[in-house]
Design a protein around this motif. Structure first.
Motif, PDB file in Angstrom:
ATOM      1  N   ASN A 405       0.864  -1.177   0.000  1.00 45.24           N
ATOM      2  CA  ASN A 405       0.000   0.000   0.000  1.00 45.24           C
ATOM      3  C   ASN A 405       0.905   1.233   0.000  1.00 45.24           C
ATOM      4  O   ASN A 405       1.607   1.501   0.984  1.00 45.24           O
ATOM      5  N   PHE A 406       0.902   1.970  -1.099  1.00 46.88           N
ATOM      6  CA  PHE A 406       1.818   3.096  -1.246  1.00 46.88           C
ATOM      7  C   PHE A 406       1.060   4.421  -1.306  1.00 46.88           C
ATOM      8  O   PHE A 406       1.369   5.306  -2.105  1.00 46.88           O
ATOM      9  N   SER A 407       0.078   4.510  -0.425  1.00 44.97           N
ATOM     10  CA  SER A 407      -0.672   5.756  -0.298  1.00 44.97           C
ATOM     11  C   SER A 407       0.171   6.826   0.377  1.00 44.97           C
ATOM     12  O   SER A 407       0.128   8.004  -0.012  1.00 44.97           O
ATOM     13  N   ALA A 408       0.922   6.442   1.407  1.00 50.68           N
ATOM     14  CA  ALA A 408       1.670   7.425   2.198  1.00 50.68           C
ATOM     15  C   ALA A 408       3.178   7.240   2.117  1.00 50.68           C
ATOM     16  O   ALA A 408       3.928   8.100   2.572  1.00 50.68           O
ATOM     17  N   SER A 409       3.644   6.138   1.569  1.00 48.81           N
ATOM     18  CA  SER A 409       5.086   5.884   1.483  1.00 48.81           C
ATOM     19  C   SER A 409       5.403   5.287   0.125  1.00 48.81           C
ATOM     20  O   SER A 409       4.518   4.774  -0.572  1.00 48.81           O
TER      21      SER A 409
END
Length: 499
Positions: A405-409
């Motif tokens: 999950n690369f929403s924030a990183s």
């Protein structure tokens, strides 16, 4: 009568009559099986393990013999550790690919070039130089015994017979207990396992020449083996990057050219070179070096479906018509954590395929390729077959999904480079992707947050990024082309990143 020897920690009972373990067939063909054998040989004071490997069936070509010298004689009966090592080198005399082991990172490594490179490194550390007579004096022994003899001969044979000079990859019957390795196509003299073993031989030989340490320690560190268990990101998963940093294409071309001059004087290859002049010989060396570096250094390694345990495709796959015009970047969202080992990434691939087939009702995992954070790409539907990744656009481009999950990183820098600097340029060179391709985030084509805010911001800096959006409303659906209308497999509710 003397008592029988104690059971071997891997195999159990040893048969003194046969001079070999009674359960050799149970020995997994895995790097973790090699480590205790090396430890046993080191504990027994075996002075030159790489030379022993040659006596048991390692590199036995005239070039190896001239550059490395005579291997030690093989005693009868053969001692137990020798028998174990011989079995790993030659488990099946009829197999097309012999002497290969599965590494913890999911790659397969041929032992002969690996140990030949190690032997050169140890000889250099001991101050022993190679032959000084021409034409062998012109060879760099480290490259000669690992890769350039096989590479030069393979490209010669390919030039004469019109066969492939590199590849193919292959698959093990069971990654938990690997016994049989099967190539995925007609063999060349440099299949992927030989290329891996050769690059490892050059890298580890260079390391040993500078600082010789016990081979069991070196192999444990390099391949990421800790009591038979893989942990972390082993150095072997970076072999392509490290070999490229050590070896320029010009250096490899020089070494192949020098090897071809040597092969011209050897009986078994003289006839192959008779019909070629100096210019053609130079062209063969140039092509061999360039193509090897393109395939095994510039392009990322892709773990085939059979290695991650893919189920069969349901139904009949529809072929693509490459070169395609687009790349669509995704994140998987679930699994939400990046996978950082072959074991974890293979498990995630199987999980996603089950979800796509059993829950979504699709024919297969939707992505064309999946990106692990272990240094490898994983084959989904691949280059040839229509995927189910970007609704309405599955026939127009390839879907590449990052595990996590690369929403924030962001993914690791190495994982970003695998696609940006590796997969995409290689796809263009190979003709799978148009030179003027466009790159999109999944969210540009349908109403979704995929590939996550952080990753989407990152890919806007990549070559080929195309500003523009698709549609997931009824107007967009109403204007599907006939080919897109066939892509119902990729349809689902907008907003998720599950396909």
């Amino acid at each position: 009568m003397s008592p029988p020897p104690p059971p071997h920690p891997i195999l159990g009972a040893f048969s003194p009559v046969l001079g070999a373990p009674s359960q050799l067939s149970l020995l997994p063909h895995h790097i973790s099986s090699l480590i205790p054998i090396l430890q046993s040989l080191e504990a027994d004071g075996t002075p030159d393990i790489p030379s022993l490997v040659r006596s048991l069936g390692g590199c036995g070509t005239p070039v190896c013999h001239t550059l490395l010298g005579d291997p030690p004689p093989t005693p009868t009966p053969i001692p137990e550790p020798w028998a174990l090592l011989a079995h790993l080198l030659h488990p099946n005399a009829t197999a097309a690919e012999r002497g290969a082991l599965l590494a913890p990172d999911g790659s397969t490594v041929a032992l002969a070039p690996l140990f030949a490179g190690v032997e050169v490194g140890l000889k250099r550390a001991a101050g022993r130089s190679g032959p000084i007579d021409q034409p062998y004096a012109s060879l760099d022994a480290l490259y000669a015994v690992t890769i350039t003899e096989a590479l030069g001969t393979s490209f010669l044979v390919a030039r004469v017979n019109g066969t492939a000079a590199l590849g193919p990859d292959g698959c093990w019957d069971d990654v938990d207990n690997p016994q049989n390795f099967t190539l995925l196509g007609p063999p060349s003299l440099v299949p992927h396992a030989v290329a891996n073993g050769a690059m490892d031989g050059v890298l580890l030989g260079t390391r040993l020449a500078e600082d010789p340490i016990p081979l069991s320690v070196l192999f444990r560190r390099y391949y990421g083996v800790d009591n038979g268990i893989a942990r972390g990101w082993p150095h072997s998963s970076r072999r392509r990057r490290d070999f490229g940093a050590l070896t320029a294409v010009g250096k490899l071309e020089e070494e192949v050219a020098a090897m071809l001059r040597v092969l011209r004087g050897l009986p078994h290859t003289h006839e192959l070179l008779e019909e070629f002049g100096e210019e053609e010989e130079a062209d063969i060396a140039r092509r061999a070096a360039r193509e090897f570096m393109e395939v095994y250094v510039e392009c990322p390694a892709i773990i085939p479906r059979c290695m991650w345990g893919a189920r069969p495709y349901r139904g009949t796959p529809r072929p693509l018509s490459p070169p395609l015009g687009s790349i669509y970047i995704h994140h998987t969202f679930v699994p939400s954590a990046p996978c950082r080992s072959f074991t974890a990434c293979a498990r995630d691939m199987r999980s996603m395929q089950r979800f796509h087939q059993d829950t979504r009702g699709w024919d297969d995992i939707g992505y064309s390729f999946v990106v692990g954070s272990d240094g490898y790409l994983y084959q989904g539907r691949g280059w040839r077959w229509v995927g189910a990744h970007t609704r309405g656009h599955n026939t127009k481009g390839y879907g590449v999904g990052y595990v996590g999950n690369f929403s924030a990183s962001l993914p690791d820098p190495e994982a970003i480079a695998l696609v940006r600097d590796g997969l995409i340029p290689c796809a263009v060179r190979a003709g799978w992707l148009h030179q003027n391709y466009t790159l999109h985030g999944h969210r540009q084509m349908v109403n979704t947050s995929c590939p996550g805010d952080a990753l989407f911001q990152e890919i806007q800096t990549w070559h080929g990024f195309k500003v523009g959006t698709g549609s997931c409303d009824s107007a967009g659906i109403g204007h599907l082309s006939h080919s897109d209308a066939l892509e119902m497999e990729g349809w689902g509710k907008c907003g998720g990143c599950w396909w």
